[in-house]
Scaffold this motif. Structure first.
Motif, PDB file in Angstrom:
ATOM      1  N   LYS A 151       0.800  -1.152  -0.042  1.00 24.84           N
ATOM      2  CA  LYS A 151       0.079   0.107  -0.022  1.00 24.84           C
ATOM      3  C   LYS A 151       0.820   1.198  -0.096  1.00 24.84           C
ATOM      4  CE  LYS A 151      -3.905  -2.289   2.287  1.00 24.84           C
ATOM      5  NZ  LYS A 151      -4.712  -2.327   3.464  1.00 24.84           N
ATOM      6  N   SER A 171      -5.676   2.982  -5.855  1.00 22.48           N
ATOM      7  CA  SER A 171      -6.791   3.883  -5.414  1.00 22.48           C
ATOM      8  C   SER A 171      -7.604   3.151  -4.631  1.00 22.48           C
ATOM      9  CB  SER A 171      -7.334   4.259  -6.918  1.00 22.48           C
ATOM     10  OG  SER A 171      -7.930   2.995  -7.479  1.00 22.48           O
ATOM     11  N   ARG A 172      -7.874   1.927  -4.713  1.00 22.81           N
ATOM     12  CA  ARG A 172      -8.872   1.191  -3.791  1.00 22.81           C
ATOM     13  C   ARG A 172      -8.242   1.228  -2.263  1.00 22.81           C
ATOM     14  NH1 ARG A 172     -11.299  -4.898  -4.320  1.00 22.81           N
ATOM     15  NH2 ARG A 172     -12.892  -4.779  -2.662  1.00 22.81           N
ATOM     16  N   LYS A 222      -6.560   3.434  -1.234  1.00 17.33           N
ATOM     17  CA  LYS A 222      -6.355   5.201  -1.062  1.00 17.33           C
ATOM     18  C   LYS A 222      -5.148   5.485  -0.854  1.00 17.33           C
ATOM     19  CE  LYS A 222     -11.053   4.840   1.439  1.00 17.33           C
ATOM     20  NZ  LYS A 222     -11.727   5.403   0.129  1.00 17.33           N
ATOM     21  N   VAL A 223      -4.355   5.095  -1.775  1.00 18.71           N
ATOM     22  CA  VAL A 223      -2.690   5.562  -1.802  1.00 18.71           C
ATOM     23  C   VAL A 223      -2.732   6.369  -2.949  1.00 18.71           C
ATOM     24  CG1 VAL A 223      -0.378   4.592  -2.430  1.00 18.71           C
ATOM     25  CG2 VAL A 223      -1.904   3.259  -1.152  1.00 18.71           C
ATOM     26  N   GLU A 224      -1.992   7.636  -2.555  1.00 20.98           N
ATOM     27  CA  GLU A 224      -1.941   8.584  -3.507  1.00 20.98           C
ATOM     28  C   GLU A 224      -0.431   8.860  -3.816  1.00 20.98           C
ATOM     29  OE1 GLU A 224      -3.802  10.001  -5.568  1.00 20.98           O
ATOM     30  OE2 GLU A 224      -5.505   9.187  -4.791  1.00 20.98           O
ATOM     31  N   SER A 268      -1.759   7.193  -7.459  1.00 18.34           N
ATOM     32  CA  SER A 268      -1.848   6.013  -7.777  1.00 18.34           C
ATOM     33  C   SER A 268      -1.952   5.649  -9.050  1.00 18.34           C
ATOM     34  CB  SER A 268      -3.424   5.641  -7.308  1.00 18.34           C
ATOM     35  OG  SER A 268      -4.298   6.401  -7.849  1.00 18.34           O
TER      36      SER A 268
END
Length: 202
Positions: free
Chosen positions: A12, A33-34, A36-38, A40
């Protein structure tokens, strides 16, 4: 690790493109993105670094969920410069089969009924590269594209999917057999990529 190679895991996390050159093989699996990593997705200034990584002999392995890193227009254009125009299809209109039995990665599945794999994989349609397992009409669930000295590889299924309950008493002998069969594809792929002279047919 079975090939006695050093493995570094980024769970992640986004691996900055300026670090690609530290590695010989990058394996991208799962949706950032699922998780919630930026960031992505690959930005335009990441692409020259990725190209240098591949052209210099690096290998990138991408699974279906991880294909999202190419979703921005510059990255999609970069991807299509390698694999050609492409689409993804979740349902096979023809059964998957080993298209090249001599290819070492696919040998564990050669001659097998792959209907169990049809339902749990995502086909990639491409007009370039070498399809290894697919439907024979330009769509594949295992394929490779040479990029100068390097490779881009698509693996259209998640290896853990075929043993949903893990290795416990709830797993049926059939599930175990399927897991071992498709896991051997990964094992053969890793062994081939770890050869001193590079992957076969590169």
């Amino acid at each position: 690790q079975k090939q006695h190679d050093k493995v570094e895991s980024f769970d992640k996390q986004w691996l900055p493109s300026d670090q690609y050159s530290k590695f010989e093989i990058l394996v991208l699996t799962g949706s950032l993105s699922r998780a919630k990593v930026e960031p992505s997705a690959l930005a335009e200034d990441d692409l020259p670094k990725l190209r240098r990584f591949l052209q210099g002999g690096g290998t990138m392995i991408v699974t279906p969920a991880a294909m999202e890193i190419f979703r921005l227009p510059p990255a999609m254009e970069f991807l299509e410069s390698i694999i050609g125009k492409h689409t993804r299809d979740t349902r096979a209109k023809a059964p998957n089969k080993v298209l090249d039995p001599s290819q070492p990665w696919a040998k564990p599945l050669a001659g097998q009924d792959l209907s169990w794999l049809d339902k749990r994989s995502i086909l990639l349609c491409s007009d370039k590269g070498q399809p290894i397992i697919g439907t024979g009409d330009g769509r594949s669930i295992l394929a490779r594209w040479p990029v100068d000295k390097g490779l881009l590889i698509y693996v259209g299924w998640n290896f853990s999917d075929f043993l949903p309950n893990g290795r416990n008493l709830k797993s049926t002998p059939e599930e175990e057999t399927r897991y071992e069969s498709q896991y051997q594809v990964l094992d053969h792929l890793a062994a081939d990529l770890s050869q001193p002279h590079g992957p076969s047919g590169k």
